[in-house]
Design an enzyme around this catalytic site. Sequence first.
Site, PDB file in Angstrom:
ATOM      1  CE  LYS A 282      -3.811   0.224   2.443  1.00 62.72           C
ATOM      2  NZ  LYS A 282      -4.798   0.382   3.552  1.00 62.72           N
TER       3      LYS A 282
ATOM      4  CD  GLU B   3       8.842  -7.465   6.377  1.00 67.47           C
ATOM      5  OE1 GLU B   3       8.682  -7.840   7.562  1.00 67.47           O
ATOM      6  OE2 GLU B   3       8.312  -6.424   5.904  1.00 67.47           O
TER       7      GLU B   3
ATOM      8  N   GLY C  83      -5.370  -4.750   5.389  1.00 67.11           N
ATOM      9  CA  GLY C  83      -4.630  -5.684   4.546  1.00 67.11           C
ATOM     10  C   GLY C  83      -5.239  -7.075   4.518  1.00 67.11           C
ATOM     11  NE  ARG C  84      -7.109  -8.023  10.581  1.00 70.32           N
ATOM     12  CZ  ARG C  84      -6.646  -6.810  10.908  1.00 70.32           C
ATOM     13  NH1 ARG C  84      -5.575  -6.329  10.273  1.00 70.32           N
ATOM     14  NH2 ARG C  84      -7.226  -6.082  11.841  1.00 70.32           N
TER      15      ARG C  84
ATOM     16  CD  GLU D 113      -2.466  -8.376  10.936  1.00 67.13           C
ATOM     17  OE1 GLU D 113      -1.321  -8.872  10.889  1.00 67.13           O
ATOM     18  OE2 GLU D 113      -3.005  -7.813   9.973  1.00 67.13           O
TER      19      GLU D 113
ATOM     20  CG  HIS E  37      -1.505 -40.215   8.720  1.00 63.24           C
ATOM     21  ND1 HIS E  37      -1.342 -41.556   8.985  1.00 63.24           N
ATOM     22  CD2 HIS E  37      -2.623 -40.122   7.960  1.00 63.24           C
ATOM     23  CE1 HIS E  37      -2.299 -42.248   8.398  1.00 63.24           C
ATOM     24  NE2 HIS E  37      -3.095 -41.397   7.769  1.00 63.24           N
TER      25      HIS E  37
ATOM     26  CE  LYS F 100       6.314  -3.778   9.228  1.00 60.52           C
ATOM     27  NZ  LYS F 100       4.989  -3.567   8.591  1.00 60.52           N
TER      28      LYS F 100
END
Length: 543
Positions: free
Chosen positions: A223, A229, A280-281, A366, A397, A512
């Site tokens: 954004k 990152e 964002g999510r 979040e 499993h 961050k």
Amino acid sequence: MTRCDQTQAWNMLTQHYTAQGHVFDVRTAFAQDPARFTKFSQNAPQMLCDLSKNHLDSATEALLFELASACGVEQKRDAMLRGEPINSTEGRAVLHTLLRADKSPQFIEISGNVTVISSHIAIENIAKNDPNGLQDKLQAVHATRDAMLAYASRIRADSTITDVVNIGIGGSDLGPQMAVLALDEFTDKSKRFHFVSNVDGHELAATLARCQPHSTLFVIASKTFTTIETMTNAQSAKAWFEAHGGTDTARHFCALTTNVAAAKAFGIDTTFGFWDWVGGRYSVWSAIGLPIAIAIGADGFQAFLQGARDMDAHFASAPMAQNLPMRLGLLDVWYRNFHRYTSRCVAPYHAALKRLPAYLQQLEMESNGKRVDANGQALPYATSPVVWGEPGTNGQHAFFQLLHQGSDVIPMEFIAVKHATHTLNGHHDLLLANALAQAQAFMLGKSDAGADGHGQGHAFFPGNRPSSFIVLDKLTPSSLGALIALYEHRVFVSGAVWGINSFDQFGVELGKVLARDIATRMASGDVAGLDGSTAGLMAFLAA
């Protein structure tokens, strides 16, 4: 609104749990009520959900509905849909539902104002009742969506582009990646889709090794165009592109960002923006969904939006007792605050949904991983559970041992698909049989008196372990859209009961910020003022 723990309904639920909730046995409930499945399962857009194997009866659910009413959940929902700034800490509206509205939306009147739900009534008819500017916002949404879908169509038609690399993190990665994998049956097979999020160079290097500069499109999703990152990966991708003969950055790079100037400086001409009222999510419906649109086409993306829109209409209009997001969100409160279950496992019995648990982790943890209420007051009760999981049958499993026989009770969530799209004989019936059997086993358990005939032997399964079971008819763009929207609204409901702001995420920032300082220190070797552990680790890594 009254905080949930200060309502009469909360006190009544506490008394109800003490009296019978903590000893509720699903096996006994089925024996006493043969119609339990009918009472505790329901249809919602694109799915059936069975809640009958949960620690839940009509009295409990009635009290949970009272709690929701006392906490104003429906009023909070309506405020969100009207575009009011319910993200109070940041002073923003929360309008991911607007992102999937069609071009001629129906505006349902709520408290004299309007909210966007589905289709029929023209935009111009509601301007006078639109104090939160939904009309202008909707026009901006459609202008961006139209441009994005047109671009996606051009990329789909361009046979020289064989690889699409999405570079983003968090909501700019998890949603598109999950959806493209889930909808593989519908994707353009002439193109390969890659998702790079981790700043660990191993991930980007492995992706670039499978690509060629002349046939790759890089989608940079940030954004602000400053996410460390994402921008580190973007700069490395650009350097690789140029070092391997790439000459047309503007053609091979596009950006999903509001920082057009920074994208331009990077060499990108094609940008698609989104808005501060989109977290964002919750952004998979926006331009962040460009990789999905390239993968499944404009019609597929519109079907994806339609599925979510159908769930929006259900959430906005269904009575509480028949409102699936309401029922699931309230069940989450019942388990978290009264049973004190700390975790919930999601097991999709469809390999294409393998990234859904990771997507739901961010969506719920979040959003609702908060320790203070919307007024900043510390909470005396728990909020978000830990959400985790893997696809069945793989999980059977791995960690199902703990779920069946471990000391913690962890509610299970099975997601199955009725009809397969492959033609391999016997596979899908066996997959569904496993899902049904596991849900049954969690409920029924198994007796084993042990060697002395009096204890609980190694083969003892306590049973009475709760589970929900969601069934999609088919895994399609529209059913996936409805499923994601169901979870979005479910998270909203539990957050609304807890009285927290589900739409900020300050917890993402501290690490961050510190990482920037430590990165500078690692370059210089300066450890002055650091704690002993961090200084010691830095010295070891530098040696």
